[in-house]
Scaffold this motif. Structure first.
Motif, PDB file in Angstrom:
ATOM      1  N   LEU A  15       0.529   1.735  47.605  1.00  0.00           N
ATOM      2  CA  LEU A  15       0.051   0.525  47.135  1.00  0.00           C
ATOM      3  C   LEU A  15       1.311  -0.459  46.995  1.00  0.00           C
ATOM      4  CD1 LEU A  15      -1.990   1.766  43.932  1.00  0.00           C
ATOM      5  CD2 LEU A  15      -2.606   1.420  46.164  1.00  0.00           C
ATOM      6  N   ILE A  16       1.172  -1.707  47.691  1.00  0.00           N
ATOM      7  CA  ILE A  16       2.194  -2.661  47.811  1.00  0.00           C
ATOM      8  C   ILE A  16       1.457  -3.903  47.313  1.00  0.00           C
ATOM      9  CG2 ILE A  16       3.841  -3.886  49.511  1.00  0.00           C
ATOM     10  CD1 ILE A  16       3.121  -1.261  51.247  1.00  0.00           C
ATOM     11  N   GLY A  17       2.421  -4.547  46.393  1.00  0.00           N
ATOM     12  CA  GLY A  17       2.108  -5.883  45.901  1.00  0.00           C
ATOM     13  C   GLY A  17       3.239  -6.832  45.741  1.00  0.00           C
ATOM     14  N   ILE A  18       3.142  -8.083  46.259  1.00  0.00           N
ATOM     15  CA  ILE A  18       4.561  -8.684  46.349  1.00  0.00           C
ATOM     16  C   ILE A  18       3.725 -10.453  45.781  1.00  0.00           C
ATOM     17  CG2 ILE A  18       6.198  -9.771  47.565  1.00  0.00           C
ATOM     18  CD1 ILE A  18       5.711  -7.773  49.488  1.00  0.00           C
ATOM     19  N   ASP A  19       4.330 -10.522  44.460  1.00  0.00           N
ATOM     20  CA  ASP A  19       4.332 -12.021  43.999  1.00  0.00           C
ATOM     21  C   ASP A  19       5.587 -12.693  43.936  1.00  0.00           C
ATOM     22  OD1 ASP A  19       1.724 -11.684  43.094  1.00  0.00           O
ATOM     23  OD2 ASP A  19       2.143 -10.836  41.269  1.00  0.00           O
ATOM     24  N   TYR A  20       6.676 -12.096  43.998  1.00  0.00           N
ATOM     25  CA  TYR A  20       7.620 -12.859  44.140  1.00  0.00           C
ATOM     26  C   TYR A  20       8.370 -12.215  45.192  1.00  0.00           C
ATOM     27  CZ  TYR A  20      12.994 -13.992  43.497  1.00  0.00           C
ATOM     28  OH  TYR A  20      14.204 -14.404  43.759  1.00  0.00           O
ATOM     29  N   CYS A  33      -1.052 -10.863  43.169  1.00  0.00           N
ATOM     30  CA  CYS A  33      -0.885  -9.398  43.933  1.00  0.00           C
ATOM     31  C   CYS A  33      -0.438  -8.172  43.264  1.00  0.00           C
ATOM     32  CB  CYS A  33       0.325  -9.731  45.006  1.00  0.00           C
ATOM     33  SG  CYS A  33      -0.158 -11.241  46.156  1.00  0.00           S
ATOM     34  N   VAL A  34       0.200  -8.514  42.127  1.00  0.00           N
ATOM     35  CA  VAL A  34       0.872  -6.939  41.457  1.00  0.00           C
ATOM     36  C   VAL A  34      -0.306  -6.810  40.320  1.00  0.00           C
ATOM     37  CG1 VAL A  34       2.351  -6.256  39.851  1.00  0.00           C
ATOM     38  CG2 VAL A  34       3.031  -7.594  41.416  1.00  0.00           C
ATOM     39  N   ARG A  35      -1.308  -7.664  40.223  1.00  0.00           N
ATOM     40  CA  ARG A  35      -2.344  -7.574  39.324  1.00  0.00           C
ATOM     41  C   ARG A  35      -3.562  -6.822  40.092  1.00  0.00           C
ATOM     42  NH1 ARG A  35      -2.159 -12.830  37.520  1.00  0.00           N
ATOM     43  NH2 ARG A  35      -1.083 -13.086  35.415  1.00  0.00           N
ATOM     44  N   ASP A  36      -3.570  -7.173  41.525  1.00  0.00           N
ATOM     45  CA  ASP A  36      -4.345  -6.348  42.366  1.00  0.00           C
ATOM     46  C   ASP A  36      -3.962  -4.884  42.328  1.00  0.00           C
ATOM     47  OD1 ASP A  36      -5.699  -8.631  43.125  1.00  0.00           O
ATOM     48  OD2 ASP A  36      -4.623  -8.836  45.149  1.00  0.00           O
ATOM     49  N   ILE A  37      -2.802  -4.609  42.601  1.00  0.00           N
ATOM     50  CA  ILE A  37      -2.054  -3.322  42.700  1.00  0.00           C
ATOM     51  C   ILE A  37      -2.449  -2.564  41.412  1.00  0.00           C
ATOM     52  CG2 ILE A  37      -0.090  -2.038  42.918  1.00  0.00           C
ATOM     53  CD1 ILE A  37      -1.481  -3.447  45.439  1.00  0.00           C
ATOM     54  N   ASN A  38      -2.145  -3.195  40.262  1.00  0.00           N
ATOM     55  CA  ASN A  38      -2.449  -2.496  39.096  1.00  0.00           C
ATOM     56  C   ASN A  38      -3.917  -2.278  38.914  1.00  0.00           C
ATOM     57  OD1 ASN A  38       0.417  -2.589  38.570  1.00  0.00           O
ATOM     58  ND2 ASN A  38       0.059  -4.510  37.128  1.00  0.00           N
ATOM     59  N   LEU A  39      -4.777  -3.014  39.402  1.00  0.00           N
ATOM     60  CA  LEU A  39      -6.420  -2.962  39.235  1.00  0.00           C
ATOM     61  C   LEU A  39      -6.564  -1.546  40.102  1.00  0.00           C
ATOM     62  CD1 LEU A  39      -8.795  -4.249  38.051  1.00  0.00           C
ATOM     63  CD2 LEU A  39      -9.096  -5.375  40.178  1.00  0.00           C
ATOM     64  N   VAL A  40      -6.127  -1.435  41.328  1.00  0.00           N
ATOM     65  CA  VAL A  40      -6.183  -0.250  42.131  1.00  0.00           C
ATOM     66  C   VAL A  40      -5.678   0.959  41.678  1.00  0.00           C
ATOM     67  CG1 VAL A  40      -6.018   0.491  44.619  1.00  0.00           C
ATOM     68  CG2 VAL A  40      -6.550  -1.723  44.275  1.00  0.00           C
ATOM     69  N   THR A  59       6.132  -2.761  43.940  1.00  0.00           N
ATOM     70  CA  THR A  59       5.773  -4.165  43.537  1.00  0.00           C
ATOM     71  C   THR A  59       6.838  -4.997  43.248  1.00  0.00           C
ATOM     72  OG1 THR A  59       5.646  -3.293  41.280  1.00  0.00           O
ATOM     73  CG2 THR A  59       3.731  -2.964  42.592  1.00  0.00           C
ATOM     74  N   SER A  60       6.613  -6.346  43.164  1.00  0.00           N
ATOM     75  CA  SER A  60       7.572  -7.331  43.003  1.00  0.00           C
ATOM     76  C   SER A  60       7.052  -8.383  42.296  1.00  0.00           C
ATOM     77  CB  SER A  60       8.039  -7.993  44.302  1.00  0.00           C
ATOM     78  OG  SER A  60       8.835  -9.097  44.083  1.00  0.00           O
TER      79      SER A  60
END
Length: 702
Positions: A15-20, A33-40, A59-60
């Motif tokens: 799971l890869i999520g990048i906000d910053y 994006c990180v919320r997406d990853i936490n949701l998944v 995650t970032s």
């Protein structure tokens, strides 16, 4: 909440999520994006009960967003989604996972487009596309490019892993609008960047890419393959939105509605196609310029390893508060009559239950036909319906119940004493005595379908069924139709039903073959020609004769000017001598359709062969182009060869306007329906219709 699986699943997740993003010219920070990853992650661990050690998160978080829960390990270097960490995470999972285990990859962040560093593989004007790591802003920052991603996925599938990739990002984007943002850059990155790769040697990258996109002159971001499933947030020219549902925390539209759908469904009932269809219905109700794409093995069960065959369905995209009116993404426009009826099922209905009358939620009837959808009312029992047997939700599947009258084919059951005047053509006395019973059994089988009906008297028939001299059923159109193998003996207990199935198959095949709209104004803007191996047009496009094994190129060109912004959604069907209809992948993408940009030219490499059963005689083949301005799903039109069972198809309707409804219904509907025979319907070419067809007929010689 979705039901939990009965046993622990063998799933590895990345799971890869990048906000910053580190400061750079092209990619601003994101919010969801990180919320997406936490949701998944929450769905995988809590609902599917996947052990934490099998879930790898990179995650970032946005440094200004204090509402985000910190992932395990905080922001230590080994969990940041840098280029190096992303590549290493792919490699680690590939090494750990065992054959037939499931690998799920979910990326939420910016999609990037950059000047290619692989000019040996890509023609002028083509780009590299892919994932944008958080360290793209560093002096030696690198993308995880399409060619690299293809190799990483190929390593997984070569090992026997069952791979799913979800990309909640886009190829290019635009500006922020209100509380929404687009996940992509507004311009191509032309900066000079490192050309070395941590994925593989340049030669291995080249070899893998060529094997995946051979015959294409343009590459897809993730090459389509039956070896894995890819769900992307949007088409190449569209935007992947993130937004705040109900004014709350922002998420990616694809991720939010995917998890929402999974939480509402019973585990094991959804395929990736049904998931895609229901998520698309949700997204399209909010963002008309975002249509998710599904590539690969879409009939695979979500987070599973088994294939599920689904009947054709459409979905509910709107429902009013009274639960009495719905809007369907039928997109059949003028081809659906007012009064057409559909059976609706609950959101979590399994594929096998979509023919179960006892599980129907409601019966609805079309009251209004729009350009890309239809509105329908719920029928009460007094009107021939069943009322509402539960809550109607967005994404609920619906199956059409009435066939368009103009598609119904007529058949005459010919009870004859002889085939002709010649003495040798007389039937034996035994066959004369048996033929009435044999035809009566076909008559009974016809009563069970809604596509082929018997005619009496002088009424014209499309087909004729008779008894041949060898005691077999014959289907005739003037003369007996060849290649109807195997022969069906009149003594076979299932033969009458097989005769009807063949009649339905032939009706569907010929409906597609005959469909045309010659008056369409789009006719002048499409080029559809067959080229020789040197890419020169064959001299007589109306009389093409090719030897078996000949190499040729099929050219499709959108002649609208660039400044017109008139993209066309196209599909090319191959109407084969075996009575099969297949869809030719365009640019390596075996998707529902291909979006052909203004002035874009596609040259698709083809090699013509005779069927095994006809290797010693010539055969006729038709290449048929369909083009429309609106969405379309040309997978509806596929058929197996006549000697194989017509499987239930997997897509929900994403058909186009006007006569595409005829096509979708002709191929997609279950034969066991009750058509409205008393309603006249005449098909007329429509110059205003937003669709067109062109076809090329080819004779193939031994």
């Amino acid at each position: 909440m979705a039901d939990q699986p009965k046993q622990t699943l063998n799933i590895y997740a990345l799971l890869i999520g990048i906000d910053y993003y580190k400061p750079n010219r092209f990619y601003p920070n994101l919010k969801g994006c990180v919320r997406d990853i936490n949701l998944v992650d929450d769905y995988l661990r809590r609902t599917l009960q996947i052990p934490a050690e099998r879930v790898r998160k990179l995650t970032s978080p946005d440094r200004e967003d204090s509402t985000l829960s910190q992932v395990r390990g905080g922001n230590e270097p080994d969990v940041l989604p840098t280029y190096e960490n992303i590549v290493n995470a792919f490699k680690e999972i590939t090494e750990k996972a065992q054959p037939q285990e499931i690998v799920y990859i979910h990326y939420s962040g910016h999609g990037g487009r950059a000047t290619t560093i692989y000019k040996e593989l890509k023609e002028d004007g083509q780009h590299d596309e892919g994932i944008v790591p958080m360290d793209i802003g560093e002096q030696d920052g690198r993308y995880l490019r399409d060619i690299e991603l293809a190799t990483l996925l190929k390593r997984m599938t070569d090992k026997g892993l069952i791979v799913t990739v979800v990309l909640d990002s886009c190829h290019s984007g635009g500006a922020t609008r209100g509380d929404c943002a687009i996940r992509g850059s507004q311009e191509e990155d032309t900066a000079t960047r490192p050309q070395d790769s941590l994925v593989a040697s340049r030669q291995e990258l080249f070899d893998n890419w060529r094997s995946l996109v051979e015959g294409s002159n343009r590459t897809a971001w993730v090459p389509d393959s039956e070896n894995y499933v890819v769900l992307t947030a949007c088409r190449p020219t569209e935007s992947a939105w993130e937004y705040a549902e109900n004014g709350k925390e922002r998420h990616g539209a694809l991720t939010y509605w995917m998890i929402d759908t999974l939480n509402a469904a019973i585990f094991g009932t959804l395929t990736y196609k049904t998931l895609h269809d229901r998520v698309s219905a949700k997204i399209q109700s909010k963002f008309r310029d975002q249509l998710p794409m599904l590539l690969g093995k879409g009939d695979l069960s979500v987070f599973g390893s088994n294939l599920i065959a689904n009947p054709y369905t459409m979905v509910v995209i709107e429902v009013d508060a009274s639960q009495k009116q719905v809007k369907l993404n039928a997109q059949l426009a003028n081809s659906l009559c007012i009064g057409a009826r559909f059976a609706m099922y609950p959101l979590n209905t399994s594929a096998s239950d979509l023919t179960d009358k006892q599980k129907r939620l409601a019966i609805v009837e079309v009251t209004d036909i729009e350009a890309s959808s239809v509105r329908a009312k719920v029928l009460e029992e007094a009107d021939g319906g069943i009322g509402v047997k539960g809550q109607i939700e967005q994404g609920a599947p619906v199956v059409i119940l009435s066939a368009p009258p103009f598609l119904i084919r007529r058949v005459r059951l010919f009870d004859r004493k002889k085939l002709g005047d010649a003495e040798e053509e007389l039937l034996t006395q035994d066959l004369v005595e048996r033929q009435k019973d044999a035809l009566d059994r076909v008559r009974q089988a016809l009563a069970e379908n809604g596509w082929v009906v018997e005619v009496q008297g002088e009424e014209e028939a499309h087909y004729q069924v008779a008894i041949g001299r060898q005691g077999e059923y014959e289907i005739c159109r003037g003369m007996p139709i060849k290649n109807l193998n195997p022969a069906l003996s009149i003594g076979g207990p299932e033969a009458p039903k097989e005769v009807v199935k063949r009649l339905v198959h032939l009706a569907k095949y010929q409906a597609i073959q005959e469909l045309d709209n010659p008056e369409s104004k789009l006719n002048d803007y499409l080029e559809f020609v067959l080229l020789d191996e040197k890419k020169q047009p064959l001299p007589d496009q109306s009389n093409i004769v090719l030897k078996q094994g000949t190499l040729a190129y099929l050219r499709v060109k959108n002649n609208f000017k660039n400044n017109s912004r008139q993209a066309l959604n196209v599909g090319v069907l191959d109407l084969e001598p075996t009575w099969a209809i297949s869809q030719i992948p365009l640019q390596g993408i075996d998707g529902p359709f291909y979006e052909l940009a203004p002035e874009e030219t596609l040259d698709t490499r083809l090699r013509f062969k005779l069927p095994e059963s006809k290797e010693d005689e010539q055969a006729s083949e038709i290449l048929k182009l369909f083009a429309t301005r609106g969405p379309a799903n040309f997978r509806w039109l596929r058929l197996p060869s006549l000697d194989k069972k017509i499987e239930r198809h997997h897509e929900a309707t994403r058909g186009s306007q006007s006569a595409f409804g005829k096509l979708l219904e002709a191929i997609g509907e279950d034969p066991n329906i009750s058509p409205s025979l008393n309603r006249a319907a005449v098909y007329e070419p429509d110059p205003k219709a937003e669709w067109v067809t062109k076809q090329i007929q080819i004779t193939i010689e031994p």
